[in-house]
Design a protein around this motif. Sequence first.
Motif, mmCIF file in Angstrom:
data_model
loop_
_atom_site.group_PDB
_atom_site.id
_atom_site.type_symbol
_atom_site.label_atom_id
_atom_site.label_comp_id
_atom_site.label_asym_id
_atom_site.label_seq_id
_atom_site.Cartn_x
_atom_site.Cartn_y
_atom_site.Cartn_z
ATOM 1 N N SER A 11 81.197 -7.709 57.809
ATOM 2 C CA SER A 11 80.985 -8.761 58.803
ATOM 3 C C SER A 11 79.536 -8.675 59.263
ATOM 4 N N PRO A 12 78.604 -9.056 58.356
ATOM 5 C CA PRO A 12 77.189 -8.893 58.668
ATOM 6 C C PRO A 12 76.801 -9.712 59.878
ATOM 7 N N SER A 13 75.858 -9.182 60.646
ATOM 8 C CA SER A 13 75.426 -9.898 61.836
ATOM 9 C C SER A 13 74.184 -10.722 61.548
ATOM 10 N N SER A 14 73.525 -10.460 60.411
ATOM 11 C CA SER A 14 72.309 -11.209 60.095
ATOM 12 C C SER A 14 72.127 -11.235 58.582
ATOM 13 N N ASP A 17 71.414 -8.067 56.730
ATOM 14 C CA ASP A 17 72.507 -7.098 56.617
ATOM 15 C C ASP A 17 73.632 -7.666 55.727
ATOM 16 N N SER A 18 73.364 -8.811 55.073
ATOM 17 C CA SER A 18 74.422 -9.493 54.327
ATOM 18 C C SER A 18 74.766 -8.738 53.047
ATOM 19 N N VAL A 19 75.922 -9.076 52.484
ATOM 20 C CA VAL A 19 76.382 -8.417 51.263
ATOM 21 C C VAL A 19 75.384 -8.654 50.126
ATOM 22 N N LEU A 20 74.825 -9.857 50.039
ATOM 23 C CA LEU A 20 73.858 -10.148 48.965
ATOM 24 C C LEU A 20 72.603 -9.290 49.099
ATOM 25 N N VAL A 21 72.055 -9.214 50.297
ATOM 26 C CA VAL A 21 70.817 -8.444 50.488
ATOM 27 C C VAL A 21 71.099 -6.953 50.310
ATOM 28 N N ARG A 22 72.252 -6.501 50.772
ATOM 29 C CA ARG A 22 72.601 -5.080 50.590
ATOM 30 C C ARG A 22 72.714 -4.748 49.097
ATOM 31 N N ALA A 23 73.359 -5.611 48.322
ATOM 32 C CA ALA A 23 73.493 -5.358 46.872
ATOM 33 C C ALA A 23 72.109 -5.331 46.219
ATOM 34 N N PRO A 146 74.803 -15.652 59.555
ATOM 35 C CA PRO A 146 74.586 -14.417 58.796
ATOM 36 C C PRO A 146 74.495 -14.617 57.279
ATOM 37 N N THR A 147 74.812 -15.802 56.777
ATOM 38 C CA THR A 147 74.731 -16.045 55.324
ATOM 39 C C THR A 147 73.273 -16.256 54.925
ATOM 40 N N PRO A 148 72.762 -15.496 53.951
ATOM 41 C CA PRO A 148 71.343 -15.639 53.603
ATOM 42 C C PRO A 148 71.047 -16.933 52.845
ATOM 43 N N LEU A 149 69.852 -17.440 53.079
ATOM 44 C CA LEU A 149 69.322 -18.562 52.305
ATOM 45 C C LEU A 149 68.362 -17.979 51.274
ATOM 46 N N ILE A 150 68.569 -18.318 50.002
ATOM 47 C CA ILE A 150 67.655 -17.875 48.950
ATOM 48 C C ILE A 150 66.580 -18.946 48.766
ATOM 49 N N GLY A 151 65.337 -18.559 49.015
ATOM 50 C CA GLY A 151 64.225 -19.453 48.731
ATOM 51 C C GLY A 151 63.828 -19.277 47.273
ATOM 52 N N PHE A 152 63.104 -20.228 46.694
ATOM 53 C CA PHE A 152 62.733 -20.050 45.287
ATOM 54 C C PHE A 152 61.444 -20.783 44.966
ATOM 55 N N ALA A 153 60.907 -20.437 43.800
ATOM 56 C CA ALA A 153 59.769 -21.159 43.233
ATOM 57 C C ALA A 153 59.837 -21.026 41.722
ATOM 58 N N GLY A 154 59.142 -21.917 41.024
ATOM 59 C CA GLY A 154 58.988 -21.790 39.578
ATOM 60 C C GLY A 154 57.864 -20.813 39.287
ATOM 61 N N ALA A 155 58.007 -20.027 38.229
ATOM 62 C CA ALA A 155 56.954 -19.081 37.853
ATOM 63 C C ALA A 155 55.842 -19.826 37.109
ATOM 64 N N PRO A 156 54.628 -19.246 37.083
ATOM 65 C CA PRO A 156 53.490 -19.963 36.484
ATOM 66 C C PRO A 156 53.741 -20.459 35.059
ATOM 67 N N PHE A 157 54.363 -19.647 34.182
ATOM 68 C CA PHE A 157 54.536 -20.128 32.808
ATOM 69 C C PHE A 157 55.424 -21.368 32.727
ATOM 70 N N THR A 158 56.569 -21.335 33.432
ATOM 71 C CA THR A 158 57.496 -22.470 33.365
ATOM 72 C C THR A 158 56.851 -23.720 33.963
ATOM 73 N N GLU A 206 58.705 -17.217 55.581
ATOM 74 C CA GLU A 206 58.247 -17.200 56.977
ATOM 75 C C GLU A 206 59.125 -18.087 57.854
ATOM 76 N N ALA A 207 59.784 -19.100 57.264
ATOM 77 C CA ALA A 207 60.698 -19.948 58.039
ATOM 78 C C ALA A 207 62.106 -19.350 58.107
ATOM 79 N N GLY A 208 62.334 -18.218 57.424
ATOM 80 C CA GLY A 208 63.617 -17.525 57.604
ATOM 81 C C GLY A 208 64.447 -17.283 56.355
ATOM 82 N N ALA A 209 63.982 -17.669 55.156
ATOM 83 C CA ALA A 209 64.762 -17.376 53.942
ATOM 84 C C ALA A 209 64.972 -15.862 53.823
ATOM 85 N N GLY A 210 66.184 -15.443 53.415
ATOM 86 C CA GLY A 210 66.551 -14.022 53.422
ATOM 87 C C GLY A 210 66.360 -13.317 52.094
ATOM 88 N N ALA A 211 66.030 -14.072 51.053
ATOM 89 C CA ALA A 211 65.788 -13.522 49.712
ATOM 90 C C ALA A 211 65.016 -14.599 48.954
#
Length: 357
Positions: A11-14, A17-23, A146-158, A206-211
Motif C-alpha cells: 500500500s505505497p504512499s507515494s 515507494d510504489s511496487v514498480l519503482v521498488r522492482a 501513489p501510482t507512478p507515471l512513467i515519462g518517456f522520450a525517443g532515443a537519438p537513433f530512433t 521535474e513535473a512529477g513523473a516517477g520513472a
Amino acid sequence: MTSPTVPSPSSPSSPSDSVLVRAARQQPVPHTPVWFMRQAGRSLPEYRALRADVGMLESCRTPELVTEITLQPVRRHGVDAAIFFSDIVVPLMAVGLDLDIVAGVGPVIAEPVRTRADLDRLPELTADAIPDITESVRRLVAALGPTPLIGFAGAPFTLASYLVEGGPSKNHERTKALMHGDPELWSDLCARLAQISATFLRVQVEAGAGAVQLFDSWAGHLSRADYLRHVEPHSRAVLSEVAGLGVPRIHFGVGTGELLAPMADAGAEVIGVDYRVSLTDAVERTGGRYAVQGNLDPALLFAPWEALERRVREIVEEGRSAPGHIFNLGHGVLPATDPEVLTRVVSLVHEVSARPE
Ligand code: CP3
C-alpha cells in the motif's frame, strides 16, 4: 504489518515507494508490477471515442485529453503504472519541425533532415516551449496519487531514423548511409537529438513523473559495433541528464538481443527485453546487475486463454532469476487486442507472483 510511519510496499504512499519503482530498484515487492507499452490507445473503445474528431498530435498537446487518455487504462486494467500519453515526435514538433502522425503509417516529416543546413534548422528544446507537457504531467501526478507515471522520450537513433528517412523505414538505408558517409554530421545530429530528448525527459520528471523509459525502438537494426560507436554515446548522454533526478530509468528497444548489455550499461536501472530473448537469457547477458522488463509477445494476447496463461506464468517464473522484474509486453499492444484479455493478464500476474510479506 502496516504502521503509520513505515509504509508497506503493498500500500505505497507515494510513487517513489510504489511496487514498480521498488522492482526497478531491486527492492522486495509484494507482487510483480505490470504495465503495457501502448496501454493507452486504440485497443480501448473509450480512447477511440475521445479521439474520433481530434488529430493525434493535437491530442498530445491538449492537457485535458492527455490526462484522460493516460488514466483510461489505469482505471480499466488496474496496471501498476501509467505511461504518459504523448509521442516520441512531440518534442520535434515543439522545436518547430513540420511533421504529422498519419494513422496506420506513423510519423511523417515534411522536409527530411539530411544535410548540415537541415540540421541548422533544428533548434535546441527549452522547457518553455512545452508548458503543456508540464501541465499534463502535474495534473496526472495529482490524479494518480501513489501510482507512478512513467515519462518517456525517443532515443537519438530512433528519432534520427524518422528525420533522415522522412518517415517510417524498413531498412533505414538513408540513416545508415549518413552514419557511415558523414560521421561528423551524424554525430552532431544525434547530439542535438540527445539534447531535445533529455530536455523532454527532464521536464516530465521535474513535473512529477516517477520513472522514465527511453525508447530506442529501431536500435535492433544496428550491429553491436555500429551501436557502440555511433549511437550509444548519445543515448548515454540522454540517460545521464536524468541520472541525478532520483527516478529509475528503463531502456528499451526491439530486436536488441545482441545489444542488451551495452544498452543497460548506457545508464539504465532496468533493461527492456522484447519477446525474442527469454528473461533468463537477458539476465545472463547483462551480468545479473539490472532489473528486467518484459516480455510477453503481444501476438499471444490473441491466443486461447490456456496458452496465454501458460506463457504468462512462465514469464513470471523466468523473471524470478532477475534482481527485479517488471512484467510488460515485448512491444506495444496491437490495436485489435481485446482489452478484457489485458485486464485478465494483469490479475493473473498479480495473483501468481504474490509473495507473503
Ligand atoms: O501507452 C502508450 O505507450 C502511449 C504513449 C505512446 C504513443 N507513442 C502513443 C501513440 C508512446 C510511448 C509512443 C512512443 C512511440 N511513438 C514510439 C516508441 C514506442 C514503440 O512503439 O516502439 C514510436 C516508434 C513512435 C512513432 C509512432 N507513433 C508510430 C510508429 C505510430 C503508429 C502509427 C499507426 O497508426 O500505426 C505512432 C502513432 C501513435 N502513437 C498512436 C498512439 C496511441 C496511434 C495513433 C492514433 O491512435 O491515431
